[in-house]
Scaffold this motif. Structure first.
Motif, mmCIF file in Angstrom:
data_model
loop_
_atom_site.group_PDB
_atom_site.id
_atom_site.type_symbol
_atom_site.label_atom_id
_atom_site.label_comp_id
_atom_site.label_asym_id
_atom_site.label_seq_id
_atom_site.Cartn_x
_atom_site.Cartn_y
_atom_site.Cartn_z
ATOM 1 N N ARG A 1 0.832 -1.216 0.000
ATOM 2 C CA ARG A 1 0.000 0.000 0.000
ATOM 3 C C ARG A 1 0.857 1.252 0.000
ATOM 4 O O ARG A 1 0.586 2.216 -0.705
ATOM 5 C CB ARG A 1 -0.894 0.034 1.256
ATOM 6 C CG ARG A 1 -2.071 -0.874 1.214
ATOM 7 C CD ARG A 1 -3.142 -0.411 2.187
ATOM 8 N NE ARG A 1 -2.753 -0.504 3.581
ATOM 9 C CZ ARG A 1 -2.799 -1.619 4.297
ATOM 10 N NH1 ARG A 1 -3.218 -2.733 3.741
ATOM 11 N NH2 ARG A 1 -2.441 -1.627 5.557
ATOM 12 N N PHE B 1 -9.342 9.815 1.637
ATOM 13 C CA PHE B 1 -10.522 9.358 2.365
ATOM 14 C C PHE B 1 -11.560 10.467 2.419
ATOM 15 O O PHE B 1 -11.311 11.606 2.051
ATOM 16 C CB PHE B 1 -10.139 8.932 3.778
ATOM 17 C CG PHE B 1 -9.086 7.861 3.802
ATOM 18 C CD1 PHE B 1 -9.393 6.566 3.407
ATOM 19 C CD2 PHE B 1 -7.788 8.145 4.181
ATOM 20 C CE1 PHE B 1 -8.427 5.579 3.396
ATOM 21 C CE2 PHE B 1 -6.809 7.168 4.179
ATOM 22 C CZ PHE B 1 -7.128 5.889 3.784
ATOM 23 N N LYS C 1 -6.504 9.221 19.297
ATOM 24 C CA LYS C 1 -5.622 9.032 18.148
ATOM 25 C C LYS C 1 -6.006 7.836 17.271
ATOM 26 O O LYS C 1 -5.369 7.590 16.259
ATOM 27 C CB LYS C 1 -4.183 8.823 18.641
ATOM 28 C CG LYS C 1 -3.582 10.005 19.363
ATOM 29 C CD LYS C 1 -2.984 10.991 18.389
ATOM 30 C CE LYS C 1 -2.240 12.108 19.073
ATOM 31 N NZ LYS C 1 -3.109 12.905 19.952
ATOM 32 N N VAL D 1 -8.481 7.115 15.198
ATOM 33 C CA VAL D 1 -8.851 7.399 13.811
ATOM 34 C C VAL D 1 -7.609 7.730 12.990
ATOM 35 O O VAL D 1 -7.403 7.219 11.888
ATOM 36 C CB VAL D 1 -9.833 8.588 13.751
ATOM 37 C CG1 VAL D 1 -10.147 8.947 12.310
ATOM 38 C CG2 VAL D 1 -11.105 8.248 14.506
ATOM 39 N N GLN D 2 -6.767 8.564 13.593
ATOM 40 C CA GLN D 2 -5.551 8.985 12.906
ATOM 41 C C GLN D 2 -4.621 7.806 12.628
ATOM 42 O O GLN D 2 -4.055 7.687 11.547
ATOM 43 C CB GLN D 2 -4.862 10.002 13.797
ATOM 44 C CG GLN D 2 -3.770 10.765 13.122
ATOM 45 C CD GLN D 2 -3.124 11.690 14.130
ATOM 46 O OE1 GLN D 2 -3.798 12.400 14.863
ATOM 47 N NE2 GLN D 2 -1.819 11.653 14.195
ATOM 48 N N MET E 1 -5.867 5.751 9.793
ATOM 49 C CA MET E 1 -5.516 6.391 8.517
ATOM 50 C C MET E 1 -4.051 6.116 8.175
ATOM 51 O O MET E 1 -3.731 5.729 7.055
ATOM 52 C CB MET E 1 -5.799 7.893 8.638
ATOM 53 C CG MET E 1 -5.522 8.728 7.409
ATOM 54 S SD MET E 1 -3.807 9.195 7.197
ATOM 55 C CE MET E 1 -3.634 10.454 8.467
ATOM 56 N N LEU E 2 -3.170 6.290 9.171
ATOM 57 C CA LEU E 2 -1.746 6.077 8.916
ATOM 58 C C LEU E 2 -1.451 4.645 8.496
ATOM 59 O O LEU E 2 -0.646 4.397 7.606
ATOM 60 C CB LEU E 2 -0.920 6.447 10.158
ATOM 61 C CG LEU E 2 -0.845 7.944 10.450
ATOM 62 C CD1 LEU E 2 -0.199 8.204 11.811
ATOM 63 C CD2 LEU E 2 -0.058 8.663 9.357
ATOM 64 N N LYS E 3 -2.136 3.701 9.127
ATOM 65 C CA LYS E 3 -1.915 2.300 8.743
ATOM 66 C C LYS E 3 -2.448 2.037 7.345
ATOM 67 O O LYS E 3 -1.842 1.294 6.573
ATOM 68 C CB LYS E 3 -2.599 1.365 9.742
ATOM 69 C CG LYS E 3 -1.859 1.244 11.058
ATOM 70 C CD LYS E 3 -2.459 0.119 11.869
ATOM 71 C CE LYS E 3 -1.754 -0.037 13.199
ATOM 72 N NZ LYS E 3 -2.395 -1.092 14.011
ATOM 73 N N ALA F 1 -10.235 3.533 8.526
ATOM 74 C CA ALA F 1 -10.071 4.744 7.726
ATOM 75 C C ALA F 1 -11.177 4.869 6.676
ATOM 76 O O ALA F 1 -11.521 5.942 6.234
ATOM 77 C CB ALA F 1 -8.713 4.766 7.050
#
Ligand SMILES: Nc1ncnc2c1ncn2[C@@H]1O[C@H](COP(=O)(O)OP(=O)(O)OP(=O)(O)O)[C@@H](O)[C@H]1O
Ligand SMILES: [Mg+2]
Lengths: 239, 114
Positions: A84, A92, B19, B21-22, B25-27, B109
């Motif tokens: 990825r 998003f 953190k 949610v963040q 997203m990062l993953k 995400a």
């Protein structure tokens, strides 16, 4: 030329409290490099599920997901994460950005993850943001940017590491019509220029005027595939 | 000691939940779980060291103003003992946080869960 994305007969079944839901049902599709595809359909038709499978975030029950000639369904979790990072770009619906990094730092995060931080790429990140109309905003935090500006930062981040595929789930859901058009128009232009394979899930048929192919899903199946310009324009204008 | 553990652990945990949610997203964009874990531990240890240092400094300054009549004694060993045990408590309290972030699914995400 081999397509950038090739999905073969993908099925995804959710099991919830004993009952089974076929969210994606035997879907096959291809997207070429430089081609922008919209995924549309009613709520619950399986669009987000399809995107998650394309992203290697969700494993399908059967079928193949081939990106850049590599089958995602055969990879381990760790392998898919690095895949990825290298081959995909994401936009998003919301909370795209890290709130305590500036616009430029958010874009460069993708370069850091790929260990591609050098002067040329730093310039690339900057130029992308300038191209997206954020030249004056490079050092602002996301909280100091409007919704549309934040989504444009996300677009820059999704493209900066030169991925094969760019995926967007309802990127304009939180924007007003005018901003939405600006965002998708620039997004489409960049996909075409840089030769990425783009897939965007959207509820808004008007946004389809910028794409080259429209895939309509209903109950997990592809019920319509439009790839001629006249029909796309007609649909985007509301028949 | 136990109270310290709960307070510090609870504090880190609240910070951590904000953190989630963040991190999802990062993953999703391709950050490995080990990177997430390492940077979480790093941040917790850093905050903890700053906190203990500030606390020790504050206490020291306060003692300068205490009238001699207050029967409080700060001896080298007890102070060191307190500082060291506080330094140990922080990361211990943060273990739960690290675990929480380690198992966040990148799917979040997209607003999906498996
Ligand atoms: N984690 C889950 N467990 C069980 N069923 C799920 C799960 N996630 C989604 N579904 C179901 O799968 C189907 C497809 O969901 P999906 O989110 O992919 O639809 P969508 O086309 O993105 O919808 P929307 O336009 O509302 O975002 C729906 O019937 C949904 O209820
Ligand atoms: Mg959806």
């Amino acid at each position: 030329m081999k397509p950038a994305i090739e999905i073969r007969d993908v099925t995804k079944i959710y099991e919830l409290a004993g009952s089974k839901i076929k969210a994606v049902d035997g879907v096959s599709l291809t997207v070429q490099a430089g081609e922008f595809t919209a995924l549309v359909g009613p709520s619950g038709s399986g669009k987000t599920t399809m995107l998650a499978i394309l992203a290697g975030l969700l494993r399908p029950n059967s079928g193949q997901v081939i990106i850049d000639q590599q089958d995602l369904t055969l990879m381990t979790e760790a392998k898919r994460t690095s895949f990825r990072c290298r081959y995909l770009g994401f936009i998003f619906q919301a909370s795209n950005l890290v709130p305590y990094l500036t616009a430029l730092e958010n874009v460069e995060l993708m370069l850091k993850l790929n260990s591609k931080t050098n002067q040329a790429n730093h310039e690339r990140a900057k130029n992308l943001l300038i191209r997206l109309g954020l030249g004056e905003r490079l050092h602002n935090l996301p909280g100091q940017l409007s919704g549309g500006q934040q989504q444009r930062v996300a677009i820059a981040r999704a493209l900066v590491h030169e991925p094969t595929v760019v995926l967007a789930d309802e990127p304009t859901a939180s924007l007003d019509t005018e901003r939405a058009h600006q965002v998708v128009e620039t997004f489409a232009a960049l996909i075409h220029e840089q030769g990425r394979a783009g897939i965007m899930v959207t509820h808004d048929l008007r946004m389809c005027q910028y794409v080259d192919q429209i895939i309509q899903m209903t109950d997990g199946k592809i019920t319509r595939l439009i790839n001629n310009r006249a029909e796309i324009t007609a649909l985007a204008k509301g028949k | 000691m136990l109270i310290g553990l709960l307070v510090i652990g609870g504090y880190f945990h609240v910070q951590t939940l904000q953190k989630v949610v963040q991190v999802g997203m990062l993953k999703a964009i391709g950050t490995s779980t080990s990177t997430v874990v390492i940077s979480t531990i790093f941040q917790i240890v850093l905050i903890n060291i700053c906190g203990v240092a500030l606390g020790a400094l504050g206490t020291f300054i306060l003692t300068l103003f205490f009238p001699v009549t207050i029967p409080l004694k700060f001896e080298g060993y007890t102070v060191m003992g307190a500082v060291v045990s506080l330094l140990a408590i922080g990361p211990l309290g943060g273990v739960v946080s690290v675990r929480t972030l380690a198992v966040v699914e990148p799917l979040t995400a997209l607003g999906l869960s498996s």
